[in-house]
Design a protein around this motif. Structure first.
Motif, PDB file in Angstrom:
ATOM      1  N   PRO A 135      -9.561   9.995   2.451  1.00  0.00           N
ATOM      2  CA  PRO A 135      -8.481   9.030   2.691  1.00  0.00           C
ATOM      3  C   PRO A 135      -8.857   7.927   3.674  1.00  0.00           C
ATOM      4  CG  PRO A 135      -8.057  11.060   3.895  1.00  0.00           C
ATOM      5  CD  PRO A 135      -9.287  11.306   3.064  1.00  0.00           C
ATOM      6  N   THR A 141     -10.038   4.681  -1.658  1.00  0.00           N
ATOM      7  CA  THR A 141      -9.103   4.160  -0.658  1.00  0.00           C
ATOM      8  C   THR A 141      -9.448   2.727  -0.266  1.00  0.00           C
ATOM      9  OG1 THR A 141      -8.747   6.400   0.194  1.00  0.00           O
ATOM     10  CG2 THR A 141      -8.131   4.560   1.625  1.00  0.00           C
ATOM     11  N   ARG A 153      -3.139   9.869  -2.199  1.00  0.00           N
ATOM     12  CA  ARG A 153      -3.862  10.778  -1.296  1.00  0.00           C
ATOM     13  C   ARG A 153      -4.344  11.970  -2.129  1.00  0.00           C
ATOM     14  NH1 ARG A 153      -3.647   9.521   3.897  1.00  0.00           N
ATOM     15  NH2 ARG A 153      -4.313  11.609   4.480  1.00  0.00           N
ATOM     16  N   GLY A 156      -4.156  15.352  -0.676  1.00  0.00           N
ATOM     17  CA  GLY A 156      -2.843  15.804  -0.242  1.00  0.00           C
ATOM     18  C   GLY A 156      -2.374  17.002  -1.034  1.00  0.00           C
TER      19      GLY A 156
END
Length: 298
Positions: A135, A141, A153, A156
């Protein structure tokens, strides 16, 4: 002239066959059966602060069946299997059919390029994709920031299972493609020629001849995928360093057993968890085999 002495009898072919397989049998017993038996022995005991190691029978297995963390891990890899494996097999099937069609230029180079990720160790693959998913420093990103939108993300909680599935698909699609392509090469060319004479095009030949002929090979790939999915370990173990709040020590059953044995020092309970996981793999593999080979009643 007198008959010469009878020549000594040569060992029969069956005896020579045993000589060839003896090294494998020795390694199989020493490196698989004996460690398996020892793990089964350990799973029947428990280390206590008072009394030392005591025999507890099946108590470790009863504890494992009621362990919520283990059950969550099993359900997670089951979901992983239901989503990732069909995608991987569809990719492998599409590539195998494309290579076998003869319409691709540089088909051998293309086939080699698809297979090369399988030769990359899982550790290297996880580190490479972990960098791409990053990230803060990942290229995805950075690209999103330059284009003015927020990249998802990928490490995530909501994306983690899909990210792991992408790594495994990248690693093993080529392996399954080779199995399917090899099976396609065994189909008699006469069947293709007869279908072409009847007016069948490439799509109909693929659908009505090639794919049905691949059923045993697809079943083999599916069984291998069952075993690999429920033994998922290397990828989450390495990605855990990048997302410790998402992947915990019980994210997959294999990771949980590893953490129990080498972090918590609960070797006996870890052995029971491993044996229980092996039983789950056996049951799921048999269920898949039964469902895919069952013939419709007439």
């Amino acid at each position: 002239m007198p008959l010469s002495a009878a020549a000594p009898r040569r060992p029969q072919a069956g005896n020579r066959a045993y000589l060839f397989i003896t090294p494998f049998l020795v390694c199989f017993v020493l490196l698989f059966l004996l460690p398996l038996a020892y793990a089964g022995y350990l799973s029947l005991f428990k280390d206590q602060l008072v009394g030392g190691t005591v025999f507890v029978g099946l108590d470790n297995y009863l504890r494992a069946v009621q362990d919520a963390r283990l059950l969550d891990g099993v359900l997670r890899v089951a979901l992983f299997f239901l989503i990732q494996v069909p995608i991987m097999l569809l990719v492998a099937l599409a590539v195998a059919l494309a290579v076998d069609s003869g319409l691709l230029r540089l088909a051998n180079m293309f086939r080699l390029g698809v297979f090369i990720p399988y030769a990359v160790p899982s550790v290297v693959a996880a580190l490479m994709w972990g960098y791409l998913y990053g990230p803060d420093f990942g290229p995805l990103t950075q690209l999103g920031e330059r284009l003015g939108f927020a990249a998802p993300r990928l490490l995530g909680d909501s994306w983690m299972l899909a990210s792991l599935g992408n790594i495994v698909t990248w690693e093993f699609a080529g392996y399954n493609m080779i199995i399917l392509f090899s099976a396609l090469r065994t189909v008699p060319v006469e069947r293709y020629e007869a279908a072409a004479v009847d007016g069948a095009g490439p799509w109909r030949i693929a659908w009505h001849i090639k794919i049905p002929a691949l059923r045993p090979a697809l079943l083999l790939c599916l069984i291998f995928s069952v075993i690999g999915s429920f033994q998922l370990f290397a990828e989450p173990n390495l990605i855990q360093r990048l997302a410790p709040t998402v992947i915990d020590s019980s994210y997959t059953p294999n990771l949980y057993a590893y953490s129990l044995a080498f972090t918590s020092q609960q070797v006996n309970y870890a052995a029971a968890v491993s044996f229980l996981l092996g039983f789950v793999i056996l049951v799921v593999s048999y269920a898949v085999l039964l469902l895919t080979t069952r013939r419709p009643r007439r």
